[in-house]
Design an enzyme around this catalytic site. Structure first.
Site, PDB file in Angstrom:
ATOM      1  N   ASP A  11      25.797  -8.208 -50.158  1.00 41.73           N
ATOM      2  CA  ASP A  11      26.435  -9.048 -51.177  1.00 41.73           C
ATOM      3  C   ASP A  11      25.906 -10.466 -51.016  1.00 41.73           C
ATOM      4  O   ASP A  11      26.140 -11.107 -49.982  1.00 41.73           O
ATOM      5  CB  ASP A  11      27.953  -9.003 -51.002  1.00 41.73           C
ATOM      6  CG  ASP A  11      28.698  -9.644 -52.166  1.00 41.73           C
ATOM      7  OD1 ASP A  11      28.042 -10.005 -53.161  1.00 41.73           O
ATOM      8  OD2 ASP A  11      29.924  -9.788 -52.068  1.00 41.73           O
ATOM      9  N   ASP A 106      23.880  -9.283 -57.860  1.00 39.34           N
ATOM     10  CA  ASP A 106      24.011  -9.873 -56.529  1.00 39.34           C
ATOM     11  C   ASP A 106      24.531  -8.927 -55.458  1.00 39.34           C
ATOM     12  O   ASP A 106      24.841  -9.367 -54.347  1.00 39.34           O
ATOM     13  CB  ASP A 106      24.903 -11.114 -56.590  1.00 39.34           C
ATOM     14  CG  ASP A 106      26.288 -10.831 -57.148  1.00 39.34           C
ATOM     15  OD1 ASP A 106      26.520  -9.701 -57.604  1.00 39.34           O
ATOM     16  OD2 ASP A 106      27.131 -11.744 -57.122  1.00 39.34           O
ATOM     17  N   GLU A 107      24.639  -7.640 -55.742  1.00 37.66           N
ATOM     18  CA  GLU A 107      25.096  -6.730 -54.699  1.00 37.66           C
ATOM     19  C   GLU A 107      24.552  -5.325 -54.918  1.00 37.66           C
ATOM     20  O   GLU A 107      24.257  -4.916 -56.036  1.00 37.66           O
ATOM     21  CB  GLU A 107      26.621  -6.701 -54.612  1.00 37.66           C
ATOM     22  CG  GLU A 107      27.315  -6.273 -55.880  1.00 37.66           C
ATOM     23  CD  GLU A 107      28.827  -6.199 -55.716  1.00 37.66           C
ATOM     24  OE1 GLU A 107      29.301  -5.798 -54.633  1.00 37.66           O
ATOM     25  OE2 GLU A 107      29.536  -6.527 -56.691  1.00 37.66           O
TER      26      GLU A 107
END
Length: 356
Positions: A11, A106-107
């Site tokens: 993350d 983003d993850e």
């Protein structure tokens, strides 16, 4: 329960804001808020850790963020650039494994049970990925390492920013007992309130309840929570995962007759759906309204738009039209939901962050 898999959840830390602070030295060390003009309608997409100290967080109205953080720097952001950086991060992941399940820009989940580097320790892989991202891109990431996706995701949030948390199979139940139930997958505002009324605040509280009692009180969520708190969850990382729809629904604490309350719910849902679609780099063409009456009769109505959209206002207007056509106050509503389907990727030049 298979505990042999080695799964990492990566993350990125305050991703959009961190990219801006990396690229613009004048933003570094200052409360930066991605969300546009605080004098106009909009919500916070993300913010730097400096802004979080003031209580600012994602999905907060920008007006409220400005009151909490009057010295905050508000910008619209550059989604196309974030997509580009995300692809650079994805390329780093691919040096270690091809079994990658992206969740958003983003993850992502990575299965490194068998990895390209030949590392036997998933912890070593996670640390190496963190260091490579920082060295090559100047960004920090947090990592959770465990044997299933549910625990890995919770663990990645445990030591932010730039942290790494490892949960071995024999440590899983003790780890989950200390976690607030609001961190558990699928626990939204309504479920959290129900759990609070039942005296369930942590995993340890949850574990005291039998499977039957949880199902009686929370239905399918009860079954999921019973499994999750015991470390039983999906551990298959799916590199071909592709969302077919994005939606949001809620079950009211009390049955609702007031159209205004229903419309307010749809507006909230539309904003959530917009945020999720932008993160997924997608837009949709069909809006679906779901209504469940007090007698548990459920109806769904859909409207296909003339063009693809990820705009909250357009999504809301379509859903509100369906509501007006479908609901005449004839019976109280127990549940309302809004979903956007018929999705396709957004071309980079058309990506929008307006109002976020």
């Amino acid at each position: 329960m298979d505990t042999s898999r080695k799964i990492i959840h990566i993350d990125m830390d305050a991703f959009y804001a961190s990219v801006e602070q990396r690229d613009h030295p004048e933003f570094r060390g200052k409360p930066l808020i991605i969300g546009g003009d605080p004098n106009k309608r909009g919500v916070v997409s993300t913010c730097s850790y400096e802004a979080r100290k003031y209580g600012v967080h994602s999905a907060m109205p920008t007006r409220q963020a400005a009151k909490l953080c009057p010295n905050g720097i508000f910008i619209h952001g550059n989604m196309a650039h974030y997509v580009e950086v995300s692809s650079q991060i994805r390329e780093i992941f691919s040096r270690y494994t091809d079994v990658i399940e992206p969740l958003s820009l983003d993850e992502a989940y990575l299965d490194v049970t068998e990895n390209k580097k030949g590392m036997k320790s998933a912890t070593m892989v996670a640390r190496d990925i963190q260091q490579t991202i920082y060295r090559e891109l100047g960004l920090t990431a947090s990592a959770g390492v465990s044997f299933n996706k549910f625990i890995a995701k919770i663990a990645s949030d445990f030591k932010k920013p730039a942290g790494i948390t490892v949960v071995a199979p024999e440590e899983a139940e003790a780890f989950l007992e200390q976690i607030p139930v609001t961190k558990f997958y699928g626990v939204g505002k309504v479920t959290a309130e129900k759990l609070h009324r039942l005296g369930i605040e942590t995993g340890a509280d949850l574990k005291k309840w039998s499977e039957w009692d949880l199902i009686r009180e929370l239905h399918k969520h009860g079954y999921q929570l019973y499994r999750h708190v015991r470390g039983r969850s999906n551990n298959i990382v799916n590199p071909h995962r592709d969302r077919k729809s994005v939606g949001k629904e809620t079950t009211f604490e009390f049955n609702v007759l007031d159209n205004r309350i229903l419309e307010q719910s749809l507006m909230k849902f539309a904003k959530k759906v917009e945020e999720r679609l932008i993160k997924l780099q997608k837009h949709g063409k069909t809006v679906v309204l779901k209504l469940r009456y007090s007698d548990f009769t459920t109806i769904t109505k859909r409207l296909t738009l003339n063009e693809y959209t990820n705009d909250a206002n357009q999504i809301y207007q379509a859903a509100a039209l369906l509501l007006r056509e479908s609901y005449k106050g004839q019976d109280s509503i127990r549940l309302i939901g809004l979903t956007v389907t018929n999705l396709k990727p957004v071309y980079f030049e058309n990506l929008r962050l307006e109002g976020l």
